[in-house]
Each structure stands twice: as C-alpha cells, then as structure tokens.
Design a protein around this motif. Structure first.
Motif, PDB file in Angstrom:
ATOM      1  N   ALA A   1      -6.310  -6.289  15.709  1.00 40.21           N
ATOM      2  CA  ALA A   1      -7.097  -5.895  14.527  1.00 40.21           C
ATOM      3  C   ALA A   1      -6.279  -6.135  13.271  1.00 40.21           C
ATOM      4  N   ARG A   2      -6.761  -7.046  12.440  1.00 40.13           N
ATOM      5  CA  ARG A   2      -6.034  -7.445  11.230  1.00 40.13           C
ATOM      6  C   ARG A   2      -5.652  -6.262  10.362  1.00 40.13           C
ATOM      7  N   GLY A   3      -4.471  -6.360   9.776  1.00 41.74           N
ATOM      8  CA  GLY A   3      -4.035  -5.316   8.843  1.00 41.74           C
ATOM      9  C   GLY A   3      -3.328  -4.169   9.532  1.00 41.74           C
TER      10      GLY A   3
ATOM     11  N   THR B   1       4.407 -12.401  11.179  1.00 43.09           N
ATOM     12  CA  THR B   1       3.840 -11.906   9.924  1.00 43.09           C
ATOM     13  C   THR B   1       3.389 -13.054   9.033  1.00 43.09           C
ATOM     14  N   ALA B   2       2.743 -12.716   7.905  1.00 39.50           N
ATOM     15  CA  ALA B   2       2.213 -13.647   6.875  1.00 39.50           C
ATOM     16  C   ALA B   2       0.916 -14.305   7.360  1.00 39.50           C
ATOM     17  N   GLY B   3       0.321 -15.115   6.481  1.00 42.04           N
ATOM     18  CA  GLY B   3      -1.036 -15.637   6.687  1.00 42.04           C
ATOM     19  C   GLY B   3      -1.320 -16.154   8.093  1.00 42.04           C
ATOM     20  N   ILE B   4      -0.432 -16.980   8.618  1.00 39.00           N
ATOM     21  CA  ILE B   4      -0.664 -17.544   9.950  1.00 39.00           C
ATOM     22  C   ILE B   4      -0.230 -16.549  11.033  1.00 39.00           C
ATOM     23  N   GLY B   5       0.953 -15.960  10.849  1.00 43.42           N
ATOM     24  CA  GLY B   5       1.473 -15.016  11.849  1.00 43.42           C
ATOM     25  C   GLY B   5       0.537 -13.840  12.083  1.00 43.42           C
ATOM     26  N   GLU B   6      -0.141 -13.389  11.003  1.00 41.40           N
ATOM     27  CA  GLU B   6      -1.030 -12.229  11.132  1.00 41.40           C
ATOM     28  C   GLU B   6      -2.431 -12.616  11.595  1.00 41.40           C
ATOM     29  N   ASN B   7      -2.833 -13.856  11.337  1.00 40.75           N
ATOM     30  CA  ASN B   7      -4.241 -14.217  11.562  1.00 40.75           C
ATOM     31  C   ASN B   7      -4.514 -15.246  12.642  1.00 40.75           C
ATOM     32  N   ASP B   8      -3.514 -16.020  13.004  1.00 37.64           N
ATOM     33  CA  ASP B   8      -3.800 -17.151  13.887  1.00 37.64           C
ATOM     34  C   ASP B   8      -3.341 -16.866  15.321  1.00 37.64           C
ATOM     35  N   GLU B   9      -4.273 -16.341  16.111  1.00 38.80           N
ATOM     36  CA  GLU B   9      -3.910 -15.959  17.476  1.00 38.80           C
ATOM     37  C   GLU B   9      -3.482 -17.161  18.315  1.00 38.80           C
TER      38      GLU B   9
ATOM     39  N   GLY C   1       3.482 -18.650   6.997  1.00 37.60           N
ATOM     40  CA  GLY C   1       2.443 -18.721   5.964  1.00 37.60           C
ATOM     41  C   GLY C   1       2.394 -20.135   5.430  1.00 37.60           C
ATOM     42  N   ASN C   2       2.015 -20.289   4.171  1.00 31.15           N
ATOM     43  CA  ASN C   2       2.065 -21.620   3.563  1.00 31.15           C
ATOM     44  C   ASN C   2       3.448 -22.218   3.721  1.00 31.15           C
ATOM     45  N   GLY C   3       4.447 -21.386   3.439  1.00 29.39           N
ATOM     46  CA  GLY C   3       5.822 -21.714   3.799  1.00 29.39           C
ATOM     47  C   GLY C   3       6.163 -20.853   5.001  1.00 29.39           C
ATOM     48  N   SER C   4       6.932 -21.401   5.933  1.00 26.77           N
ATOM     49  CA  SER C   4       7.245 -20.630   7.144  1.00 26.77           C
ATOM     50  C   SER C   4       8.746 -20.596   7.364  1.00 26.77           C
TER      51      SER C   4
ATOM     52  N   SER D   1      -5.740 -31.221   6.092  1.00 29.98           N
ATOM     53  CA  SER D   1      -5.535 -30.050   5.242  1.00 29.98           C
ATOM     54  C   SER D   1      -4.184 -29.424   5.571  1.00 29.98           C
ATOM     55  N   SER D   2      -3.723 -28.559   4.680  1.00 26.70           N
ATOM     56  CA  SER D   2      -2.515 -27.789   4.981  1.00 26.70           C
ATOM     57  C   SER D   2      -2.901 -26.413   5.529  1.00 26.70           C
ATOM     58  N   ASP D   3      -4.186 -26.099   5.474  1.00 28.60           N
ATOM     59  CA  ASP D   3      -4.657 -24.766   5.865  1.00 28.60           C
ATOM     60  C   ASP D   3      -4.977 -24.721   7.359  1.00 28.60           C
ATOM     61  N   PHE D   4      -4.419 -23.727   8.039  1.00 29.24           N
ATOM     62  CA  PHE D   4      -4.561 -23.672   9.491  1.00 29.24           C
ATOM     63  C   PHE D   4      -6.000 -23.443   9.941  1.00 29.24           C
ATOM     64  N   ARG D   5      -6.813 -22.823   9.084  1.00 31.81           N
ATOM     65  CA  ARG D   5      -8.228 -22.650   9.455  1.00 31.81           C
ATOM     66  C   ARG D   5      -8.919 -23.999   9.524  1.00 31.81           C
ATOM     67  N   ASP D   6      -8.648 -24.857   8.530  1.00 28.44           N
ATOM     68  CA  ASP D   6      -9.250 -26.200   8.524  1.00 28.44           C
ATOM     69  C   ASP D   6      -8.729 -27.025   9.698  1.00 28.44           C
TER      70      ASP D   6
HETATM   71  P1  ADP Z   1       1.918 -17.819   1.076  1.00 30.54           P
HETATM   72  O1  ADP Z   1       3.123 -18.475   1.667  1.00 30.54           O
HETATM   73  O2  ADP Z   1       1.211 -18.650   0.055  1.00 30.54           O
HETATM   74  O3  ADP Z   1       2.094 -16.363   0.711  1.00 30.54           O
HETATM   75  P2  ADP Z   1       0.236 -16.792   3.188  1.00 30.54           P
HETATM   76  O4  ADP Z   1       1.230 -15.976   3.905  1.00 30.54           O
HETATM   77  O5  ADP Z   1      -0.855 -16.097   2.444  1.00 30.54           O
HETATM   78  O6  ADP Z   1       0.920 -17.871   2.276  1.00 30.54           O
HETATM   79  O7  ADP Z   1      -0.433 -17.781   4.239  1.00 30.54           O
HETATM   80  C1  ADP Z   1      -1.424 -18.671   3.854  1.00 30.54           C
HETATM   81  C2  ADP Z   1      -1.805 -19.526   5.048  1.00 30.54           C
HETATM   82  O8  ADP Z   1      -2.210 -18.682   6.138  1.00 30.54           O
HETATM   83  C3  ADP Z   1      -3.024 -20.404   4.782  1.00 30.54           C
HETATM   84  O9  ADP Z   1      -2.652 -21.640   4.256  1.00 30.54           O
HETATM   85  C4  ADP Z   1      -3.605 -20.573   6.164  1.00 30.54           C
HETATM   86  O10 ADP Z   1      -3.016 -21.718   6.753  1.00 30.54           O
HETATM   87  C5  ADP Z   1      -3.150 -19.356   6.927  1.00 30.54           C
HETATM   88  N1  ADP Z   1      -4.275 -18.454   7.215  1.00 30.54           N
HETATM   89  C6  ADP Z   1      -4.821 -17.525   6.419  1.00 30.54           C
HETATM   90  N2  ADP Z   1      -5.858 -16.894   7.029  1.00 30.54           N
HETATM   91  C7  ADP Z   1      -5.952 -17.455   8.252  1.00 30.54           C
HETATM   92  C8  ADP Z   1      -6.827 -17.262   9.372  1.00 30.54           C
HETATM   93  N3  ADP Z   1      -7.794 -16.346   9.353  1.00 30.54           N
HETATM   94  N4  ADP Z   1      -6.613 -18.029  10.454  1.00 30.54           N
HETATM   95  C9  ADP Z   1      -5.629 -18.955  10.485  1.00 30.54           C
HETATM   96  N5  ADP Z   1      -4.789 -19.177   9.464  1.00 30.54           N
HETATM   97  C10 ADP Z   1      -4.942 -18.454   8.377  1.00 30.54           C
END
Ligand code: ADP
Length: 400
Positions: free
Chosen positions: A362-364, A328-336, A209-212, A280-285
């Motif tokens: 399928a997310r979630g 798991t978490a933001g990147i693990g769940e969303n970034d294929e 996620g933001n932290g990994s 950016s720090s965001d993987f989508r960006d």
């Molecule tokens: P936190 O550590 O703040 O709880 P999260 O687990 O919510 O963080 O992860 C947030 C990060 O997940 C975002 O900064 C982004 O890089 C990444 N993220 C969220 N949604 C997506 C997506 N659809 N595709 C790729 N990366 C994503």
C-alpha cells in the motif's frame, strides 16, 4: 518550532514549511519558470491548493511571494515571518569543502562560490536561493544541507578513483555520491521500524527515482555508494547512462563530432532508459510500452533491474552480509516489477521477496515484503528528504 526548507533550481524553487513538534508539513509548493515567461506559483496548505501564473523575474521575487502567501490572512499558515525559526537549504555538491551541514555565514557563502563549478547547474542556484532568503529574512538562521553529506564516512579506498593521485590533491576528484539525505532517512527509519539499534545493522538502501543511487550503510554510516564525482555514475537512470567505459564515450564523441561538454549533456540527458528505449525516461511509460511488445523498452527495464541487482550483490560483499534492503523514491516505492526483478535469484544471499506482499504494497506506508523464511528484510519506506534537511537545520543552528 517551524523550519522552512528551500530547494532552489536554476529556474525553480521548491519549499516546505515544517512544524518540528509534529514533524508535519504545514504548507508546501513550488515556484516554476522563475525568470522565464509564464512563471507559475503553486501553494498547498490546510486543504487549499493555489496555482497561479504570477510574474517572477528572479528568486527574490519568488521568495517574497512564498513568504507573503505563508503569512496571508486567508490562506496562510503563520501570522508573521517571525514564526519561521530557521531555513534549511538543499545543496547538491559540497566537494570536500563542506563535510556536514553548515550554518550560513559570509565565510560559508565565500566557500560556496569557490565550489560552484562542481555542480554548475545546481550549486549557483542554491547560492541565489540563499541570497534571496537572506534578503527577506536577514536575521533568521539558515543552514546549508548537502546531498553528499551522508557519504563522507566512506573509507578512502571506496571514494578514491584510480587516477593520478595529484589530481585528487589538486582538484578533489573522488566519489561524493548523492541523495544522502534520502539514504540517511530511510536507513534510520528502517532501524526504527525493525526495532533495532542502527549500530548493529547492515542495510542496502536503494533510492530509485529519476536519478537512482544505491548505498551500503553499516552501523548507520555510509561505507559505499553508487553515484560518483557527480550523479552520472552507478546504475543506468531515466536519462543518465550510469557506469560507462570512458573510451566508449570518447568513441561516440569522435564519431558524432561532440566536444566534451556536449558529451556530458548527452550522457546526462539523452542516455539511460530514454536512450535505450527511444520511448521515455518514465518507468510507467516504459512498462506500458514493454507490455505492448516494445522490445527496447523491455531491454531498458531489464538493464535497470540488472544494474540494481549487481550493486546489491556488490554491497552484500562490502558489508559482509545484509540485514535489510530498503526501496524508496518514485520507482522504489511504486514499481513492484522493478523491485521483483532486481531481487530475482538472490536467495543464496537469503534474500526472498514475497510476491503477494510485493504486489499488494500500500503506497505511502512502511512495509516489509520478504517471505517468512527470508534471512534478509525487504522494506519499502517512503523517503522524506525535506524532513532530514529540517532536522539538520534545527541541529546545526542549535535551535532545539
Ligand atoms: P526525482 O528524482 O525527480 O525526485 P522521483 O523519486 O519522484 O524522482 O521518481 C520519479 C520517477 O518515478 C518517474 O520518472 C517514474 O519513472 C517513477 N514512477 C513514479 N510513479 C510510478 C509508478 N506508479 N510506477 C512506476 N514508476 C513510477
């Protein structure tokens, strides 16, 4: 039985009220900008979403607002505060003072004061959060649940740093890890999903996620984890450098006239994906930028996936094999693409990702993404740190 889970930051307070019979969320939200102008209150329950700018000069006012809303005649989910059986508080750092979830008592809070400087941004906020809740609910049992808790089963040779031993003895300098509630949750869910006894499984959990952080779990217990004394260590992250040669940091500090505390802020906030890409720090960006030809964004993403892969390899060695890898978490769940890049060319370990299953996840949901001939299961499991905190609260406060 209902448990309120509180996650206090220095100027924020996240909350969830969980019904433990169904383990479902009755209400949740966040108080933001506490003590700052334009405080913001968010509440979600029963199809209602409330978002309002309400003055919250301190955490006590924020907690009162949360409780008033939870018990509100129109949008509330409980008739009175008495329905809250316990409160679980998330705490970032435990040092060696707390090795498991601990009931809030005056003695425990004294110890919390003593270890405040282990996480100077987070632990003081947790103390403020506990006190704010105690002011409103003095007779409700409360439990401190630590991010580090799951990692205390690491053997000494995994948690020790090779520094002067007296500094471990004096200051408890060692690896503590983080995201423990998440690693514990997804490892247990993986065993349930696979229909196996967790005692028999070797699992690598990747909380990205933001932290990994990445953790080696043997028989349900953590035996190594990538974060260290603080969450700065391990793979490069959104804004954190991850593992770095200290001499390189000292060299930058000397050249840029930074003192140690400025250096730490730099390594925590200005490095990682943000520092390398400049985007950016965001993987989508980062993905969007890399796709449109930004080579530093491409480099940042490659470094991240390579970092994850190196830990998977290391932990496969540490575990003497691996049965399942969990994302798991933001990147693990969303970034294929990150899942795919970090598992690339690991087939000699029996790790084979199915490209279609990965792309169509399928997310979630909980899903397995390996090919039919993969020896290792590859799972995506949405994390639920609040639920772990609530379960630990029930257990530690002996509410069940
Ligand atoms: P936190 O550590 O703040 O709880 P999260 O687990 O919510 O963080 O992860 C947030 C990060 O997940 C975002 O900064 C982004 O890089 C990444 N993220 C969220 N949604 C997506 C997506 N659809 N595709 C790729 N990366 C994503």
């Amino acid at each position: 039985m209902k448990i309120l889970v509180i996650n206090s930051g220095s100027s924020s307070l996240k909350y969830q009220l969980i019904d433990m019979q169904t383990e479902s969320v009755l209400a949740k939200g966040v108080c933001e900008r506490i003590g700052i102008a334009n405080s913001n209150f968010v509440y979600k329950a029963k199809g209602h979403t409330l978002e309002r700018q309400i003055d919250m000069p301190d955490h006590k006012v924020a907690v009162k607002l949360v409780l008033d809303t939870l018990t509100d005649k129109n949008i509330g989910v409980i008739a009175s505060m008495d329905e809250i059986d316990g409160v679980g508080h998330r705490v970032v750092a435990s040092g060696e003072a707390f090795k498991k979830p601990t009931l809030v008592t005056p003695e425990a809070m004294e110890l919390m004061e003593e270890i405040k400087d282990l996480a100077p941004l987070h632990n003081p906020a947790a103390i403020v959060g506990v006190n704010a809740c105690l002011a409103q609910m003095p007779h409700t049992p409360m439990v401190l649940v630590f991010d580090t808790g799951f990692h205390f089963t690491m053997p000494d040779y995994a948690y020790m740093y090779a520094v002067d031993y007296s500094h471990y003895e004096k200051y408890k300098i060692r690896r503590y890890g983080a995201h423990g509630t998440s690693h514990k949750f997804v490892a247990e869910e993986a065993a349930k999903y696979l229909g196996k006894d967790i005692e028999e499984l070797k699992i690598i959990t990747c909380h990205l996620g933001n932290g990994s952080s990445i953790t080696a779990v043997k028989g349900g217990k953590c035996i190594d984890t990538s974060m260290g004394f603080t969450p700065l260590a391990g793979v490069p992250m959104g804004t954190r450098s991850g593992d770095i040669d200290f001499a390189a940091a000292e060299y930058i500090a000397r050249k840029e006239n930074m003192d140690i505390s400025e250096m730490l802020t730099y390594l925590n906030k200005k490095c990682g994906m943000l520092g390398v890409s400049g985007v950016s720090s965001d993987f989508r960006d980062l993905t969007a930028a890399a796709d449109s030809g930004n080579d530093r964004a491409r480099l940042a993403l490659d470094m991240f996936a390579y970092g994850v892969k190196k830990y998977i390899g290391a932990y496969a060695a540490v575990l003497n094999g691996v049965d399942a890898i969990v994302f798991t978490a933001g990147i693990g769940e969303n970034d294929e693409r990150i899942r795919s890049a970090s598992l690339k060319d690991l087939d000699y370990l029996g790790i084979k990702l199915d490209a279609d299953k990965n792309a169509n996840y399928a997310r979630g949901t909980i899903a397995e993404l390996q090919t039919d001939d993969s020896a290792v299961k590859i799972l995506v499991i949405p994390t639920n740190e609040e639920l772990v905190i609530a379960r630990e609260t029930v257990k530690e406060a002996k509410l069940a």
